[in-house]
Design a protein around this motif. Structure first.
Motif: not given
Length: 204
Positions: A36, A39, A193-194, A197-198, A200-204
């Motif tokens: 990360l 980010q 991480l998967d 991201y899946k 929506g807690y973090l954005q790529l």
């Protein structure tokens, strides 16, 4: 800047320096932070080796609420089971739930943090770890119930880690049924991480 806090026991701790609040140890939390690094996030680790759920609750004002996280990940419970077999100090699932629930209530009442609950996990190596299931499985179900009650993201680690153990070999992931190898820590980081991201807690 989004603040991500990891809370738990030795699996989270993994040789961090308690005197330095920004060190992350050498385990999965540090691997998450590395991935990360581009980010706008700040990663904090407050896991403490050997902690039971009650131990974590006793220090949560300082190591949780005071840090005002935006995203809080908790993985706790395996030491409650470990103590039952090592010292015959049994924490019933009902007591485990009450302690854990009180922590989550504080989070909801005093912060705006999104919650991620990671199941405690146990792999069947060495052989005697299989007996621990009787104590741990009800606690895993408690974590699932709490994730539902508090609208938290549940990471079903017990099943995921056991499936990985079948795929790669248990000794590749774990040294004693509980503590991951370096490969296991990398896998934990990838699983976390998967999930974030899946969902929506973090954005790529």
């Amino acid at each position: 800047m989004q603040r991500i806090l990891f809370q738990g026991d030795s699996i989270t701790d993994w040789y961090r320096d308690y005197k330095d609040g920004i060190t992350l140890g050498r385990g999965f939390v540090s691997y998450v932070a590395q991935k990360l690094q581009d980010q706008e996030v700040e990663v904090l680790n407050r896991g403490i080796s050997g902690n039971t759920t009650l131990d974590m609750a006793k220090r949560f004002d300082v190591d949780g609420l005071a840090l005002k996280p935006d995203l809080l990940t908790i993985m706790i419970g395996i030491n409650d089971t470990w103590q039952a077999f090592l010292n015959q100090k049994i924490t019933p699932a009902s007591e485990f739930k009450q302690i854990y629930r009180d922590v989550l209530l504080q989070v909801k009442q005093e912060t705006t943090a999104k919650l991620i609950l990671m199941e405690p996990f146990l792999l069947p190596f060495p052989e005697d770890r299989k007996a621990w299931r009787e104590d741990l499985d009800p606690k895993i179900h408690v974590v699932r119930e709490l994730a539902l009650e508090f609208d938290a993201l549940l990471i079903p680690l017990d099943g995921l880690m056991n499936a990985a153990g079948i795929k790669y070999g248990f000794t590749k992931l774990i040294v004693d049924g509980v503590h991951p190898t370096d490969f296991g820590h990398h896998l934990l980081a990838d699983i976390w991480l998967d999930a974030v991201y899946k969902n929506g807690y973090l954005q790529l």
